[in-house]
Design an enzyme around this catalytic site. Structure first.
Site, PDB file in Angstrom:
ATOM      1  N   THR A 125       0.853  -1.190   0.000  1.00 42.49           N
ATOM      2  CA  THR A 125       0.000   0.000   0.000  1.00 42.49           C
ATOM      3  C   THR A 125       0.887   1.238   0.000  1.00 42.49           C
ATOM      4  OG1 THR A 125      -1.463   1.442   1.270  1.00 42.49           O
ATOM      5  CG2 THR A 125      -0.354  -0.233   2.535  1.00 42.49           C
ATOM      6  N   ASP A 127      -0.003   3.771   1.387  1.00 47.58           N
ATOM      7  CA  ASP A 127      -0.304   4.447   2.661  1.00 47.58           C
ATOM      8  C   ASP A 127       0.640   4.037   3.797  1.00 47.58           C
ATOM      9  OD1 ASP A 127      -2.466   5.376   1.202  1.00 47.58           O
ATOM     10  OD2 ASP A 127      -3.886   3.957   2.086  1.00 47.58           O
TER      11      ASP A 127
HETATM   12  O1  F6P Z   1      -5.156   2.979  -0.070  1.00 51.78           O
HETATM   13  C1  F6P Z   1      -4.552   3.592  -1.162  1.00 51.78           C
HETATM   14  C2  F6P Z   1      -5.301   4.835  -1.581  1.00 51.78           C
HETATM   15  O2  F6P Z   1      -4.624   5.416  -2.660  1.00 51.78           O
HETATM   16  C3  F6P Z   1      -5.557   5.845  -0.471  1.00 51.78           C
HETATM   17  O3  F6P Z   1      -4.429   6.629  -0.189  1.00 51.78           O
HETATM   18  C4  F6P Z   1      -6.716   6.615  -1.041  1.00 51.78           C
HETATM   19  O4  F6P Z   1      -7.499   7.222  -0.037  1.00 51.78           O
HETATM   20  C5  F6P Z   1      -7.497   5.548  -1.750  1.00 51.78           C
HETATM   21  O5  F6P Z   1      -6.601   4.484  -2.016  1.00 51.78           O
HETATM   22  C6  F6P Z   1      -8.115   6.006  -3.041  1.00 51.78           C
HETATM   23  O6  F6P Z   1      -8.857   4.974  -3.561  1.00 51.78           O
HETATM   24  P1  F6P Z   1      -9.454   4.950  -5.032  1.00 51.78           P
HETATM   25  O7  F6P Z   1      -8.327   4.727  -5.990  1.00 51.78           O
HETATM   26  O8  F6P Z   1     -10.418   3.828  -5.039  1.00 51.78           O
HETATM   27  O9  F6P Z   1     -10.090   6.291  -5.268  1.00 51.78           O
END
Ligand code: F6P
Length: 341
Positions: A125, A127
Site C-alpha cells: 500500500t 499508505d
Molecule cells: O489505499 C490507497 C489509496 O490510494 C488511499 O491513499 C486513497 O485514499 C485511496 O486508495 C483512493 O482509492 P481509489 O483509488 O479507489 O479512489
C-alpha cells in the site's frame, strides 16, 4: 502444487515485481504451477484467471500497476462468497493462494484462512499503514513522487508570492505527508493523527512570507481541523465501508487566503502517487517479499504475511497485521514540527 496469485485493493508500484519474484523462484525451486486471478477477490469468486509462467513475468520488474488487475471486491459482503471461492479453488485445482494487498485484501485473506483456505499474504500500500511490517512497498515511490512535486512547487510559489498547498493520499494515516513534507522542506505538515489549528497554520504561513519565502503546506487527505471533520469527495462508501476522502486541500486554500489576504492555491496529487515505475527501494522490497512469500507457501506457513523488520524479511500472522492500522507516532510528528513556520 498449483498456487493462485491475486492483487487486491488500490494498486501501487511494485505489485508486478512481487508476482515476478514468486514465479521466478516458485517454478524452478519448488516445481509449482501458477495461476493468476483477475481483479482481486473477484478472480476467485468468479473463477476469472490468467496463466502465469516464467515467460509471462518477463520484463515486469519496472512496470507499475498490476498485470492481474485489481478491485475492492469484498467476498464477505457477497452471499456465499466464501463458499464460492472455496469451490472455485477446488475446481481449478488451486491448492494455495498468495494474496497481495493492504488491510482489506489481507483482512479477507485472514478470515479465509480461518475458514480453511491455505493462504499467505504480502503487504502492499502506498499508505504504509499496515501493522506488523516496518514498510509496505509502494510507499517509497509515492513519497518520491510527492517530493518531486513539492520541490517544483517551491520555485513557482516563490515567484508568485503565494501559498501552495499540496494534498497527498494516505487515507487515515499521515505517513506520505510526513515523509514527503519533511523531505520536501514543507512549512507545515497536516496529518490525520493530529488535528490542526487553522490559526496556527496561518501563523506559520505568515512567518514564511516575512522571511521572503513562499510557504508550502503539505496536507494529508484525512487531516482534520480542531473543530471539524474529514472532508469527503463523495458520500459513497466502498465494499469495505471506506469513505472517499479528498478536498481538504481546497478548503485549506480558501481559509488561508481569506485569513492572510494572500493568494493560496492547491495541488491535489491524487493517483499520480500510485502510478508508474517503482523506485529502486520498492523494487527491492517487492522482490524480497515475493521470494519469501513463496518460501512461506513451501513451508506451509498458512495465515502468515511477509513483513520487513529492520533489514530482515520475516513472517507475521495475518490477523495481527490486520487488526489495527499503523499510525504516525506523535514523537515522529514532533520531529517534523521543528521545521514548521
Ligand atoms: O489505499 C490507497 C489509496 O490510494 C488511499 O491513499 C486513497 O485514499 C485511496 O486508495 C483512493 O482509492 P481509489 O483509488 O479507489 O479512489
Amino acid at each position: 502444487m498449483r498456487v493462485g496469485i491475486l492483487t487486491g485493493g488500490g494498486d501501487c508500484p511494485g505489485l508486478n515485481a512481487v508476482i515476478r519474484a514468486i514465479v521466478r523462484r516458485g517454478v524452478p525451486e519448488y516445481g509449482y504451477e501458477f495461476l493468476g486471478f483477475r481483479d482481486g477477490w473477484r478472480g476467485p469468486l468468479e473463477a476469472i484467471t490468467r496463466p502465469l509462467d516464467i515467460p509471462a513475468v518477463r520484463g515486469l520488474l519496472p512496470r507499475g500497476g498490476t498485470i492481474l488487475g485489481s478491485s475492492r471486491t469484498n467476498p464477505f459482503a457477497i452471499e456465499n462468497g466464501v463458499g464460492r471461492i472455496k469451490k472455485n479453488l477446488q475446481d481449478l485445482g488451486v491448492n494455495a493462494l498468495v494474496a497481495i494487498g493492504g488491510e482489506d485484501t489481507l483482512g479477507v485473506a485472514s478470515e479465509l484462512h480461518d475458514a480453511g483456505v491455505r493462504v499467505v499474504g504480502v503487504p502492499k500500500t502506498i499508505d504504509n499503514d499496515l501493522s506488523g511490517t516496518d514498510y509496505t512497498f509502494g510507499f517509497d515511490t509515492a513519497v518520491n513522487i510527492a517530493v518531486e512535486a513539492i520541490d517544483r512547487l517551491h520555485t513557482t510559489a516563490e515567484s508568485h508570492h503565494r501559498t501552495l498547498i499540496v494534498e497527498v493520499m494516505g487515507r487515515h494515516a499521515g505517513w506520505i505527508a510526513l515523509h514527503a513534507g519533511m523531505a520536501g522542506g514543507a512549512n507545515a505538515i497536516l496529518i490525520p493523527e493530529v488535528r490542526f489549528d487553522i490559526d496556527q497554520v496561518c501563523e506559520w504561513v505568515q512567518s514564511r512570507f516575512r522571511l521572503e519565502y513562499a510557504p508550502i503546506v503539505v496536507v494529508s487527505e484525512g487531516a482534520m481541523p480542531k473543530d471539524g471533520e474529514e472532508v469527503l469527495l463523495t458520500g459513497e462508501k466502498d465494499a469495505f465501508g471506506h469513505v472517499r476522502l479528498g478536498g481538504v486541500g481546497e478548503w485549506l486554500g480558501r481559509e488561508i487566503e481569506a485569513r492572510t489576504g494572500k493568494e493560496a492555491r492547491t495541488t491535489v496529487l491524487g493517483h499520480v502517487q500510485r502510478g508508474g515505475t517503482p523506485t529502486a527501494r520498492d523494487r527491492w522490497l517487492a522482490t524480497r517479499f515475493g521470494l519469501h512469500a513463496i518460501d512461506a507457501v513451501a513451508a506451509g506457513q498458512w495465515g502468515q504475511m511477509t513483513a520487513l523488520r529492520g533489514a530482515d524479511i520475516v513472517t507475521v500472522p495475518l490477523h495481527e497485521a490486520t487488526q489495527q492500522l499503523k499510525l504516525v507516532d506523535p514523537a515522529l510528528y514532533a520531529e517534523a514540527a521543528v521545521f514548521f513556520g
